[in-house]
Each structure stands twice: as C-alpha cells, then as structure tokens.
Design a protein around this motif. Structure first.
Motif, PDB file in Angstrom:
ATOM      1  N   PRO A  27       6.095   0.537   1.250  1.00 26.17           N
ATOM      2  CA  PRO A  27       6.170  -0.498   0.492  1.00 26.17           C
ATOM      3  C   PRO A  27       4.675  -1.326   0.542  1.00 26.17           C
ATOM      4  O   PRO A  27       4.315  -1.931  -0.265  1.00 26.17           O
ATOM      5  N   ALA A  28       4.168  -1.431   2.018  1.00 26.96           N
ATOM      6  CA  ALA A  28       3.123  -2.146   2.248  1.00 26.96           C
ATOM      7  C   ALA A  28       1.963  -1.347   1.390  1.00 26.96           C
ATOM      8  O   ALA A  28       1.225  -2.002   0.723  1.00 26.96           O
ATOM      9  N   LEU A  29       2.055  -0.160   1.494  1.00 23.21           N
ATOM     10  CA  LEU A  29       0.649   0.630   0.836  1.00 23.21           C
ATOM     11  C   LEU A  29       0.821   0.395  -0.668  1.00 23.21           C
ATOM     12  O   LEU A  29      -0.049   0.634  -1.463  1.00 23.21           O
ATOM     13  N   ALA A  30       2.175   0.426  -1.266  1.00 26.44           N
ATOM     14  CA  ALA A  30       2.220   0.085  -2.624  1.00 26.44           C
ATOM     15  C   ALA A  30       1.804  -1.163  -3.081  1.00 26.44           C
ATOM     16  O   ALA A  30       1.214  -1.209  -4.100  1.00 26.44           O
ATOM     17  N   SER A  31       2.022  -2.165  -2.280  1.00 27.49           N
ATOM     18  CA  SER A  31       1.651  -3.441  -2.573  1.00 27.49           C
ATOM     19  C   SER A  31      -0.113  -3.426  -2.386  1.00 27.49           C
ATOM     20  O   SER A  31      -0.592  -4.277  -3.318  1.00 27.49           O
TER      21      SER A  31
END
Length: 386
Positions: free
Chosen positions: A50-54
């Motif tokens: 999720p952090a990388l997608a953000s």
C-alpha cells in the motif's frame, strides 16, 4: 538545573492507516526519486505494497532496496548506497524494523555527503549533509525512527555505531496498523527492548540526562507495561498495538538524548556473535545487569518501578521497590514466552569470556552506566545469565 540539549525528529505523524498516504507525505519533502529501504520478509508479506502504491500514485520513481537482514552488515549498507547512487535518488524512506531504519539513516547520510563511513563512526563525527529522510517503523521496539543512532555489523561479529542528530529523519511516520499481526515472539522481544530503552535512559549517567528524557521514559514505561501482554496475546488488539508503538517512540526519544548503558553493551556481543535478535539479547541480560547496578541505582529504579508495574506503587522501601521491579521484569519475560537463559539460545559456558571481552568494546555505552563495569564484572553478569 543543569544545561542540556534535546534533539528529535522535527515532525512526527501518528495515525492509523497513514502508510497508505505515504506518497502525499513524502513527495513534497523527498522529491521524485526515492530509495525505499526494507527487508525481504516485509516484501513477501506485502506489507509494503500500500505504501509503494501510494508513492506511485504521487508520481514518485521508487528504487526498492529490499535486502536488509537482521543486524545489517556494512556490505548491505554499501549495496543500498550503490542502489541509490545508480538511481540518482533525491530522498530515502526506511520502512521496517530497526535494521531497515538503521540502513536507511546511513544510506541517506552517505548519499547526501559522500563522506567516509570510517570517519563517521562514534558520537558526533558525521559531517553531512544527508538526503531528506522519512522513517516508517513496523515494529514497536527500537524507537529507531526518532533516534540519532545507527548500528551496523562490521566484519563477522563487531557492531559499530554512528550517533549524530544529522541522521534523525525529517518525518517519523507511525502507523499502528503496520504492527497488527506481528508474531508474538517478535512483539515480546521488541516490547522488552523498548522497556530497556526507557529504563536505561532514566538511569543514564550521561551528562545530558535531562527532565524531558526522564518524563518521556516514565510515560513510555506506563504505556509499555500496561499493554505488552495484551499485544503479545492478541496481535489484533489495535489499542494495545497503538500504545506499544507510541511507547516505543517515546522511549526512543528518551534514550536518543540520554543514552543507554550496560544492558545494551552486554547485549550487542550476543547479537553480533550468535545472531540473537537484539530485543531478546537485551531481555536475556536485563535483570542481571539491573541487579548489578542496584547498589548505585536503586533510588532510580524505585522511582520508575510503579510506572511499569502499578502494583509496586505503594512499596514503602527503595530496596523493596527495586527488588520487586527486577523480579517483575523477569516474570514478565517468562510470561511472554521468551528464552530465559543464555544456554537457551545456543551459548555455551566456554563462550562467556569472549562475550565479556567484546562487551568492553562498547565504551560509548558503558560510560553511561550507573555503576562501573569491568571485564570481570561483565563475565560475572554473563555467568548469572547463563
């Protein structure tokens, strides 16, 4: 009142789910080319996704360095720096436990300054500047997200540290959701580690021991002592996880300014030689170091005993409160299911003299201990822990 200095991260964000907004938080501060430092386990679990997608949604080009191991080596640090250099990164994110955060700190320093690491070891030797840096902890233990210290394994066994406010991050991003489901053994060991940070910061003989650190240490012990068993027995307890993460950070702020001492000094050789996780290494020697220190530090331990263990608040005597504190810590470690003896983690009696010799190399820590520790003292403590 004595003079002191207090340094911490200029921005702390404590918010469940905040890792899913990492892109909007990082892009304005770190630029468009970011080195993302983490470990293989978190990558495999998908905790980073999720952090990388953000970050991707924010238009950031991310170079992932996901090879950080426990007790990270200099070789690993150098590989992370090389990855950042190849990508011409403008900022660094550390995402994970203390090992990943420690590598991210020094990667940001070396990428920003090109300085010689061998000239940066020790206290206040780093010159800087560093690249912009955000640290995101996924365990509640090290407090590394707010400390000016990075520990690296040099050679086969020796651990060396860089201590400088330069490597504190621009933002410490604390998302309790990242700690949900952390295995019980890791939760227990890292939680004890955080308690050690608070205890040693409170009793530190550092000239910079100060009222802010003491206050933070006591609040950390209140949060950690009240919630560690809940977090270990129920990994989904969001309230307990949040309290543990906050307590860990407060303890980190405390020892960042009032440094730790003999518990850590004796724990480092256990981790460096036998690859025992750092929190567990601390837990194994904690009660034995406190008993050794008690003749000189009982008044300090008595002051904080009731913070961690409210049943000790009404203990009338200093000696009784200190003895109760040490026994309560031992009993807590046992209830949490942690190994109790050095022999339980593969250490033999023949190994103890070398551990004692190696502990003496941690002079930057031993100088903060309430009682002078000689090599023979260290050996006696290891024997008591064996």
């Amino acid at each position: 009142m004595q003079s002191f200095r207090f340094h911490t991260a200029p921005s702390v964000i404590f918010e469940p789910g905040s890792a899913t907004r990492l892109g909007e938080i990082a892009a304005p501060r770190l630029g468009k080319r970011i080195l993302f430092v983490t470990d293989p386990g978190l990558r495999k679990l998908g905790l980073c996704d999720p952090a990388l997608a953000s970050l991707e949604e924010a238009g950031v080009a991310v170079t992932i360095f996901g090879q950080v191991e426990a007790d990270p080596s200099r070789k690993t640090l150098e590989a992370a720096v090389a990855a950042g250099q190849d990508a011409h990164v403008s900022g660094v994110i550390g995402f994970g436990g203390g090992s990943s955060l420690d590598v991210a700190k020094l990667a940001a320093l070396l990428l920003g300054s090109n300085e010689d690491l061998d000239q940066a070891w020790g206290v206040g030797q780093a010159k800087g500047p560093r690249l912009p840096l955000i640290l995101v902890p996924t365990t509640a233990g090290t407090g590394s997200e707010v400390t000016p210290v990075s520990i690296i394994t040099v050679g086969e066994e020796e651990k060396r540290g860089v201590s400088s406010p330069l490597i504190q991050p621009d933002v410490a991003l604390l998302d309790p959701d990242l700690t949900l489901g952390l295995p019980p053994a890791i939760t227990a060991a890292t939680g004890i580690d955080a308690m050690v940070h608070a205890i040693e910061a409170y009793a530190s003989t550092s000239a910079n021991n100060n009222p802010l650190s003491k206050t933070l240490a006591r609040e950390a012990l209140r949060l950690l002592g009240a919630n560690i068993e809940r977090a270990v027995t129920n990994g989904s307890d969001t309230a307990a996880r949040s309290a543990m993460l906050l307590g860990s950070m407060l303890a980190g702020q405390a020892f960042a300014n009032s440094p730790v001492a003999a518990v850590h000094a004796l724990a480092y050789p256990i981790g460096g030689t036998f690859h025992v996780p750092h929190g567990l290494s601390n837990a194994l020697v904690l009660p034995h170091v406190l008993r050794f220190n008690a003749p000189d530090a009982a008044h300090l331990y008595a002051e904080i005993a009731g913070d961690a263990f409210p049943e000790l608040v009404d203990e009338p005597s200093t000696q009784g409160s200190t003895a109760g504190f040490i026994e309560a810590l031992s009993a807590l470690s046992k209830r949490l299911g942690l190994p109790q003896r050095l022999r339980d983690v593969g250490i033999t009696e023949a190994d103890l003299p070398k551990l004692a010799s190696d502990a003496m190399k941690q002079g930057r820590l031993l100088v903060n201990n309430p009682r002078l520790v000689t090599e023979s003292d260290a050996l006696a403590i290891y024997k008591a822990a064996f």
